[in-house]
Design an enzyme around this catalytic site. Structure first.
Site, short mmCIF file in Angstrom:
data_model
loop_
_atom_site.label_atom_id
_atom_site.label_comp_id
_atom_site.label_asym_id
_atom_site.label_seq_id
_atom_site.Cartn_x
_atom_site.Cartn_y
_atom_site.Cartn_z
N GLU A 26 0.82 -1.23 0.00
CA GLU A 26 0.00 0.00 0.00
C GLU A 26 0.85 1.27 0.00
O GLU A 26 2.07 1.21 0.21
CB GLU A 26 -0.95 0.01 1.20
CG GLU A 26 -0.23 0.03 2.54
CD GLU A 26 -0.98 0.83 3.60
OE1 GLU A 26 -1.42 1.96 3.29
OE2 GLU A 26 -1.10 0.31 4.73
N LYS A 88 -5.32 10.97 0.83
CA LYS A 88 -5.44 9.61 1.37
C LYS A 88 -6.74 9.04 0.79
O LYS A 88 -7.82 9.58 1.02
CB LYS A 88 -5.50 9.68 2.90
CG LYS A 88 -5.82 8.38 3.59
CD LYS A 88 -5.88 8.59 5.10
CE LYS A 88 -6.63 7.47 5.79
NZ LYS A 88 -6.82 7.72 7.22
N VAL A 108 -5.48 0.46 3.05
CA VAL A 108 -5.66 -0.99 2.94
C VAL A 108 -6.90 -1.27 2.08
O VAL A 108 -6.86 -2.11 1.17
CB VAL A 108 -5.79 -1.64 4.34
CG1 VAL A 108 -6.28 -3.08 4.23
CG2 VAL A 108 -4.45 -1.58 5.06
N ASP A 140 -16.90 5.63 14.24
CA ASP A 140 -15.68 5.65 13.42
C ASP A 140 -15.11 4.24 13.29
O ASP A 140 -14.43 3.73 14.18
CB ASP A 140 -14.65 6.60 14.04
CG ASP A 140 -13.46 6.84 13.09
OD1 ASP A 140 -13.34 6.11 12.09
OD2 ASP A 140 -12.66 7.74 13.37
N SER A 142 -13.07 1.94 10.40
CA SER A 142 -12.35 2.06 9.13
C SER A 142 -13.02 1.25 8.02
O SER A 142 -13.48 0.12 8.25
CB SER A 142 -10.92 1.57 9.29
OG SER A 142 -10.28 1.52 8.05
N ALA A 143 -13.02 1.82 6.83
CA ALA A 143 -13.54 1.11 5.64
C ALA A 143 -12.70 -0.12 5.32
O ALA A 143 -13.12 -0.99 4.56
CB ALA A 143 -13.58 2.05 4.45
N ASP A 144 -11.50 -0.22 5.92
CA ASP A 144 -10.66 -1.42 5.73
C ASP A 144 -11.43 -2.69 6.13
O ASP A 144 -11.28 -3.74 5.51
CB ASP A 144 -9.40 -1.36 6.60
CG ASP A 144 -8.41 -0.29 6.15
OD1 ASP A 144 -8.63 0.35 5.11
OD2 ASP A 144 -7.41 -0.10 6.88
N LYS A 161 -2.97 -1.23 15.58
CA LYS A 161 -2.46 -0.40 16.68
C LYS A 161 -3.52 -0.28 17.74
O LYS A 161 -4.72 -0.22 17.44
CB LYS A 161 -2.16 1.00 16.16
CG LYS A 161 -0.88 1.09 15.38
CD LYS A 161 -0.37 2.51 15.42
CE LYS A 161 0.98 2.61 14.75
NZ LYS A 161 0.89 2.68 13.29
#
Ligand code: PSU
Ligand code: MN
Length: 316
Positions: A26, A88, A108, A140, A142-144, A161
């Site tokens: 990535e 991003k 990602v 919130d 992540s779209a990952d 993390k």
């Protein structure tokens, strides 16, 4: 339809046509994840690591509105130097960047999309995005995680993390049917540290077994990825307590400054870096190299199964 949007580097194209191992990498980690010039240097070292493991690297990004699978060293340096001035790009941003002919660093989620379009089945990153702490209020997530639920790519990471709520992240992946495999570990690693106290679904010690799991999943027609969690090498791991203090104070500062949305992850990453005086940067570099090595051996094993993914023409 996709061909005029997608530019696959000749070396990557040859490998894909011949069924040889390829590893996608990535680019948000380059532009938003590390400072220049360490970011560009690391990206090149990661490519070398994939090669040493017998795979062709395909660093993914968007340049001038073109999806790229495979960058030149100059293109990598360009993304590194521009840093956070490059957009991003996650799934929702793709149409905007393409239509406007802009540059973008892929997360990602969007790297998985481009890898799948190109026919690349294995992807190495540092850490994935996930469910943020406090997500029960902020939503919130992540779209990952949604991408792992729908797009057929195996992602090798060092866990996530602990800026995230790791327990909720694993719950979410379970709900969406994403296998979480611990590479030579029973525990889901927490990026800088090898342990989180949370179990993975299954420990796997051998890349050839992971390759068979990928094949089985996709033969069944089960859409989505697999997450391979590969702990940071012992020698570079950081004490969980030190990191936790840095993370807590970074989250507090983000809240005070009103940082949210797509800016939150890069903000937290750079704050933690600052507070650990660069030690976390060394750890970050080493874990990405380690992930590239595991991803290369996985790509080698997957190629042995004779699975030619081939580019996708349908919906993603
Ligand atoms: N976590 C890290 N390092 C990173 C990222 C996440 O430890 O560089 C980047 C990855 O590109 C990941 C993205 O896909 O941040 C997730 O951002 P968001 O939480 O806004 O979806
Ligand atoms: Mn988010």
């Amino acid at each position: 339809m996709i061909s005029h949007h997608l530019d696959i580097a000749p070396e990557v194209m040859d490998a894909l046509n011949e069924g040889r191992p390829v590893v996608a990498l990535e680019s948000t980690i380059i532009s938003h994840g590390m400072p220049y010039p360490q970011n560009a240097e690391t990206a090149l070292r990661v490519e070398q690591q994939a090669r040493a493991g017998g795979a062709v690297p395909a660093t993914v990004a968007i340049l001038g509105g073109q999806l790229k699978a495979g960058l030149t060293p100059r293109e990598i340096d360009y993304l590194g130097e521009k840093g956070a001035k490059v957009a991003k790009v996650s799934r929702r941003d793709l149409p905007i960047i393409l239509a406007r002919g802009q540059d973008g660093a892929t997360t990602v989620a969007s790297t998985m999309i481009i890898a799948r379009l190109a026919g690349i089945a294995v992807f190495a990153t540092g850490g994935i995005g996930g469910v943020h702490r406090g997500a029960t209020q902020t939503l919130d997530i992540s779209a990952d995680l949604q991408e792992l639920a729908r797009t057929n790519v195996a992602v090798v990471c060092a866990g996530a993390k602990s800026i995230l709520d790791l327990e909720l992240t694993l719950e979410y992946l379970e709900t969406y049917g994403v296998p979480v495999l611990g590479y030579q570990t029973e525990e889901f690693p927490a990026f800088y540290s090898r342990s989180s106290g949370l179990p993975v679904d299954c420990r796997v010690d051998d890349p050839s077994e992971i390759a068979r799991m990928m094949k089985a999943k996709w033969e069944l027609g089960l859409a989505g990825g697999l997450l391979i969690a590969n702990p940071i090498p012992e020698a570079y791991a950081m004490p969980a307590g030190r990191i936790d203090t840095a993370i807590r104070s970074s989250i507090r500062e983000a809240a005070e400054m009103g940082v949210k949305g797509k800016a939150l992850t890069p903000f937290l990453l750079s704050k933690v870096e600052e507070l650990t005086e660069g030690r976390s940067l060394q750890a970050n570099i080493q874990l990405v190299l380690n992930n590239a090595a595991v991803a290369a051996s996985l790509a080698v094993e997957y190629a042995k199964l004779g699975q030619k993914t081939g580019p996708v023409n349908g919906q993603l």
